[in-house]
Design a protein around this motif. Structure first.
Motif, PDB file in Angstrom:
ATOM      1  N   VAL A 145       0.692  -1.461   0.025  1.00  0.00           N
ATOM      2  CA  VAL A 145      -0.270  -0.079   0.143  1.00  0.00           C
ATOM      3  C   VAL A 145       0.709   1.318  -0.080  1.00  0.00           C
ATOM      4  CG1 VAL A 145      -2.435  -1.176   1.090  1.00  0.00           C
ATOM      5  CG2 VAL A 145      -0.253  -0.198   2.544  1.00  0.00           C
ATOM      6  N   ASP A 146       2.228   0.893  -0.095  1.00  0.00           N
ATOM      7  CA  ASP A 146       2.935   2.402  -0.851  1.00  0.00           C
ATOM      8  C   ASP A 146       2.973   3.275   1.230  1.00  0.00           C
ATOM      9  OD1 ASP A 146       5.048   3.753  -1.129  1.00  0.00           O
ATOM     10  OD2 ASP A 146       3.950   4.682  -3.048  1.00  0.00           O
ATOM     11  N   VAL A 147       2.496   2.161   2.141  1.00  0.00           N
ATOM     12  CA  VAL A 147       2.958   3.998   3.324  1.00  0.00           C
ATOM     13  C   VAL A 147       4.770   3.001   4.105  1.00  0.00           C
ATOM     14  CG1 VAL A 147       2.163   3.930   5.481  1.00  0.00           C
ATOM     15  CG2 VAL A 147       0.563   3.427   3.635  1.00  0.00           C
ATOM     16  N   LEU A 148       5.030   4.348   4.762  1.00  0.00           N
ATOM     17  CA  LEU A 148       6.119   4.098   5.552  1.00  0.00           C
ATOM     18  C   LEU A 148       6.272   5.103   6.452  1.00  0.00           C
ATOM     19  CD1 LEU A 148       9.490   3.302   4.849  1.00  0.00           C
ATOM     20  CD2 LEU A 148       9.349   5.186   4.743  1.00  0.00           C
ATOM     21  N   LEU A 149       6.692   3.721   7.855  1.00  0.00           N
ATOM     22  CA  LEU A 149       5.769   4.198   9.284  1.00  0.00           C
ATOM     23  C   LEU A 149       7.370   4.498  10.194  1.00  0.00           C
ATOM     24  CD1 LEU A 149       3.775   1.801  10.639  1.00  0.00           C
ATOM     25  CD2 LEU A 149       3.771   3.647   9.726  1.00  0.00           C
ATOM     26  N   ALA A 150       7.699   5.994   9.778  1.00  0.00           N
ATOM     27  CA  ALA A 150       9.189   6.646   9.927  1.00  0.00           C
ATOM     28  C   ALA A 150       9.671   6.873  11.151  1.00  0.00           C
ATOM     29  CB  ALA A 150       9.195   8.041   9.411  1.00  0.00           C
ATOM     30  N   GLY A 151       9.114   6.590  12.141  1.00  0.00           N
ATOM     31  CA  GLY A 151       9.420   6.544  13.683  1.00  0.00           C
ATOM     32  C   GLY A 151      10.283   8.263  13.684  1.00  0.00           C
ATOM     33  N   ASP A 152      10.369   8.617  14.998  1.00  0.00           N
ATOM     34  CA  ASP A 152      11.341   9.684  14.736  1.00  0.00           C
ATOM     35  C   ASP A 152      12.429  10.039  14.241  1.00  0.00           C
ATOM     36  OD1 ASP A 152       9.742   9.390  16.808  1.00  0.00           O
ATOM     37  OD2 ASP A 152      10.401  10.393  18.412  1.00  0.00           O
ATOM     38  N   LEU A 153      12.876   9.853  13.211  1.00  0.00           N
ATOM     39  CA  LEU A 153      13.440   9.673  11.726  1.00  0.00           C
ATOM     40  C   LEU A 153      12.952  11.185  11.221  1.00  0.00           C
ATOM     41  CD1 LEU A 153      15.413   7.029  10.455  1.00  0.00           C
ATOM     42  CD2 LEU A 153      16.468   8.853  11.227  1.00  0.00           C
ATOM     43  N   VAL A 154      11.187  11.172  11.568  1.00  0.00           N
ATOM     44  CA  VAL A 154      10.191  12.167  10.512  1.00  0.00           C
ATOM     45  C   VAL A 154      10.254  12.401  11.747  1.00  0.00           C
ATOM     46  CG1 VAL A 154       8.929  12.223   8.623  1.00  0.00           C
ATOM     47  CG2 VAL A 154      10.954  11.728   8.589  1.00  0.00           C
ATOM     48  N   GLU A 155      10.136  14.102  11.608  1.00  0.00           N
ATOM     49  CA  GLU A 155       8.779  14.707  13.148  1.00  0.00           C
ATOM     50  C   GLU A 155       8.158  15.711  12.874  1.00  0.00           C
ATOM     51  OE1 GLU A 155       8.985  15.238  16.559  1.00  0.00           O
ATOM     52  OE2 GLU A 155      11.078  13.896  17.164  1.00  0.00           O
ATOM     53  N   GLU A 156       6.495  15.830  12.470  1.00  0.00           N
ATOM     54  CA  GLU A 156       5.791  16.952  11.356  1.00  0.00           C
ATOM     55  C   GLU A 156       5.240  18.075  12.644  1.00  0.00           C
ATOM     56  OE1 GLU A 156       2.031  19.115  10.730  1.00  0.00           O
ATOM     57  OE2 GLU A 156       2.150  17.126  12.169  1.00  0.00           O
ATOM     58  N   SER A 157       5.224  16.742  14.058  1.00  0.00           N
ATOM     59  CA  SER A 157       3.776  17.478  14.394  1.00  0.00           C
ATOM     60  C   SER A 157       4.400  19.392  15.631  1.00  0.00           C
ATOM     61  CB  SER A 157       4.367  16.859  16.559  1.00  0.00           C
ATOM     62  OG  SER A 157       3.672  17.485  17.467  1.00  0.00           O
ATOM     63  N   MET A 158       3.596  19.660  15.196  1.00  0.00           N
ATOM     64  CA  MET A 158       3.492  21.186  16.061  1.00  0.00           C
ATOM     65  C   MET A 158       3.524  21.623  17.351  1.00  0.00           C
ATOM     66  SD  MET A 158       3.915  23.707  12.368  1.00  0.00           S
ATOM     67  CE  MET A 158       4.563  22.404  12.292  1.00  0.00           C
ATOM     68  N   ALA A 159       3.291  20.540  18.234  1.00  0.00           N
ATOM     69  CA  ALA A 159       3.918  20.660  19.764  1.00  0.00           C
ATOM     70  C   ALA A 159       5.417  21.528  19.943  1.00  0.00           C
ATOM     71  CB  ALA A 159       3.630  19.055  20.049  1.00  0.00           C
ATOM     72  N   ARG A 160       6.605  20.544  18.306  1.00  0.00           N
ATOM     73  CA  ARG A 160       7.360  21.093  19.161  1.00  0.00           C
ATOM     74  C   ARG A 160       8.254  22.188  17.368  1.00  0.00           C
ATOM     75  NH1 ARG A 160      11.338  19.135  20.926  1.00  0.00           N
ATOM     76  NH2 ARG A 160      13.024  18.996  18.607  1.00  0.00           N
ATOM     77  N   ASN A 161       6.858  22.242  16.945  1.00  0.00           N
ATOM     78  CA  ASN A 161       6.926  23.186  15.550  1.00  0.00           C
ATOM     79  C   ASN A 161       7.210  22.836  14.820  1.00  0.00           C
ATOM     80  OD1 ASN A 161       5.930  25.730  16.702  1.00  0.00           O
ATOM     81  ND2 ASN A 161       7.732  25.700  18.413  1.00  0.00           N
ATOM     82  N   GLY A 162       7.075  22.020  14.152  1.00  0.00           N
ATOM     83  CA  GLY A 162       7.373  20.774  13.233  1.00  0.00           C
ATOM     84  C   GLY A 162       9.223  20.512  13.564  1.00  0.00           C
ATOM     85  N   VAL A 163      10.250  20.960  14.486  1.00  0.00           N
ATOM     86  CA  VAL A 163      11.252  20.380  14.499  1.00  0.00           C
ATOM     87  C   VAL A 163      12.000  19.299  14.706  1.00  0.00           C
ATOM     88  CG1 VAL A 163      13.542  21.717  15.973  1.00  0.00           C
ATOM     89  CG2 VAL A 163      11.782  22.942  15.245  1.00  0.00           C
ATOM     90  N   PRO A 164      12.916  18.954  14.153  1.00  0.00           N
ATOM     91  CA  PRO A 164      13.187  17.234  14.770  1.00  0.00           C
ATOM     92  C   PRO A 164      13.416  16.647  15.596  1.00  0.00           C
ATOM     93  CG  PRO A 164      13.868  17.961  12.868  1.00  0.00           C
ATOM     94  CD  PRO A 164      13.364  19.122  13.118  1.00  0.00           C
ATOM     95  N   GLY A 165      13.503  15.991  16.900  1.00  0.00           N
ATOM     96  CA  GLY A 165      14.301  15.476  17.710  1.00  0.00           C
ATOM     97  C   GLY A 165      15.229  15.471  18.021  1.00  0.00           C
ATOM     98  N   PHE A 166      16.569  16.691  18.038  1.00  0.00           N
ATOM     99  CA  PHE A 166      17.239  16.392  18.354  1.00  0.00           C
ATOM    100  C   PHE A 166      18.183  16.336  20.115  1.00  0.00           C
ATOM    101  CE2 PHE A 166      17.554  19.137  14.613  1.00  0.00           C
ATOM    102  CZ  PHE A 166      18.428  18.348  13.541  1.00  0.00           C
ATOM    103  N   GLY A 167      17.669  15.142  20.435  1.00  0.00           N
ATOM    104  CA  GLY A 167      17.737  15.169  21.889  1.00  0.00           C
ATOM    105  C   GLY A 167      19.716  14.470  22.413  1.00  0.00           C
ATOM    106  N   GLU A 168      19.819  13.741  23.842  1.00  0.00           N
ATOM    107  CA  GLU A 168      20.835  13.851  24.501  1.00  0.00           C
ATOM    108  C   GLU A 168      21.290  12.812  22.872  1.00  0.00           C
ATOM    109  OE1 GLU A 168      22.962  16.027  25.806  1.00  0.00           O
ATOM    110  OE2 GLU A 168      20.868  17.414  25.836  1.00  0.00           O
ATOM    111  N   ASP A 169      21.040  12.021  22.532  1.00  0.00           N
ATOM    112  CA  ASP A 169      21.668  10.733  21.762  1.00  0.00           C
ATOM    113  C   ASP A 169      21.076  10.975  20.648  1.00  0.00           C
ATOM    114  OD1 ASP A 169      18.444  10.655  22.587  1.00  0.00           O
ATOM    115  OD2 ASP A 169      18.405   8.316  22.975  1.00  0.00           O
TER     116      ASP A 169
END
Length: 290
Positions: free
Chosen positions: A169-193
């Motif tokens: 069905v051409d679906v890809l679940l990307a985990g947190d390699l990709v983030e869209e959430s406006m809860a973080r204003n669309g910024v990927p999670g650059f964390g301590e790890d």
């Protein structure tokens, strides 16, 4: 029911806490759950929705789970799903499996320092259950009438990232390699790890697994298309190359954030810059200018 069908027998539930996504992939043999939410209590609510969907599908049950990486908001529901569905296999990349407990204990420590957080008690009460089916590069899961592919494209958000591909069905679940959430204003999670120097190349592999029609489900936020992933990859690439340029010119890490223009707010990039400097080989760093 919180699950929305985004493609044939692929349902996504987007939860207010962290704006995190839990996804179900259905097959002849049952349901595969991808990511299990951030606490045992939260996962029980997810399971209630899964059971309602299973009844609507004629009695389907969960036959396996996947953690897209080791962070608690994607793994702390593992124990609840085991309690509800028995000794189901839980799949994750081998690095994520090795780091799930330590990553979870670190988060519990942070919540311990914030006792007034409304979720503190449920996080502390959750038993950390790591995945028990590790893999190294790629593995295919057989759901009977469809195959689901798990691929480790490389390091990025963490060292144990994986993506889930549902090719029919051409679906890809990307985990947190990709983030869209406006809860973080669309910024990927650059964390301590995170691994900012590897992340763009890992997303190149993710893009190679997609087409112009692929529906990409990020770890947080609404489903996106390939163009969104390309744009985020390019922005993360700018972060990586800016870090490399600053280090090559001998700019001290403590001064790096203020010394350049960035595609994301500076306050979101402190860990990325520090981690990037640490990950660069010595040959790509000059001594700080004095």
């Amino acid at each position: 029911m919180t699950f929305t069908e985004i493609a044939d027998r692929v349902w996504v539930a987007r939860h207010e806490w962290f704006d995190v996504n839990v996804t179900l992939v259905g097959g002849e043999r049952g349901l595969l759950v991808v990511d299990t939410h951030a606490s045992e209590l939260a996962a029980r609510a997810v399971i209630d929705d899964v059971r309602r969907l299973g009844v609507a599908l004629g009695g389907q049950s969960v036959v396996g789970a996947v953690n897209t990486h080791e962070h608690f908001d994607h793994t702390f529901g593992n124990g609840a799903f085991r309690a509800a569905y028995g000794d189901i296999p839980i799949h994750a990349h081998e690095v994520a499996v090795a780091r799930t407990v330590s990553a979870g204990e670190r988060i519990k420590g942070l919540y311990d320092a914030e006792p007034d957080d409304p979720h503190a008690d449920e996080v502390q009460a959750t038993e950390i259950v790591p995945a028990d089916h590790p893999f190294s590069s790629a593995v295919a899961l057989d759901l009977g009438d469809r195959m689901v592919e798990l691929v480790h494209p490389g390091r990025g958000h963490t060292g144990g990232d994986l993506v889930v591909r549902v090719p029919d069905v051409d679906v890809l679940l990307a985990g947190d390699l990709v983030e869209e959430s406006m809860a973080r204003n669309g910024v990927p999670g650059f964390g301590e790890d995170c691994y900012p120097m590897d992340w763009p190349l890992s997303l190149d592999i993710v893009l190679s697994l997609s087409t112009s029609s692929t529906v990409v489900v990020p770890g947080h936020g609404a489903p996106v298309d390939r163009e969104f992933v390309e744009e985020q990859r390019n922005a993360i690439g700018i972060v990586a190359e800016t870090i490399r340029d600053l280090a090559t010119r001998g700019v001290p890490v403590a001064e790096a954030l203020a010394a350049a223009e960035w595609p994301y707010p500076r306050e979101e990039l402190a860990a990325a810059v520090r981690r990037g400097y640490e990950q660069l080989p010595r040959s790509q760093k000059r001594l700080p200018l004095v």
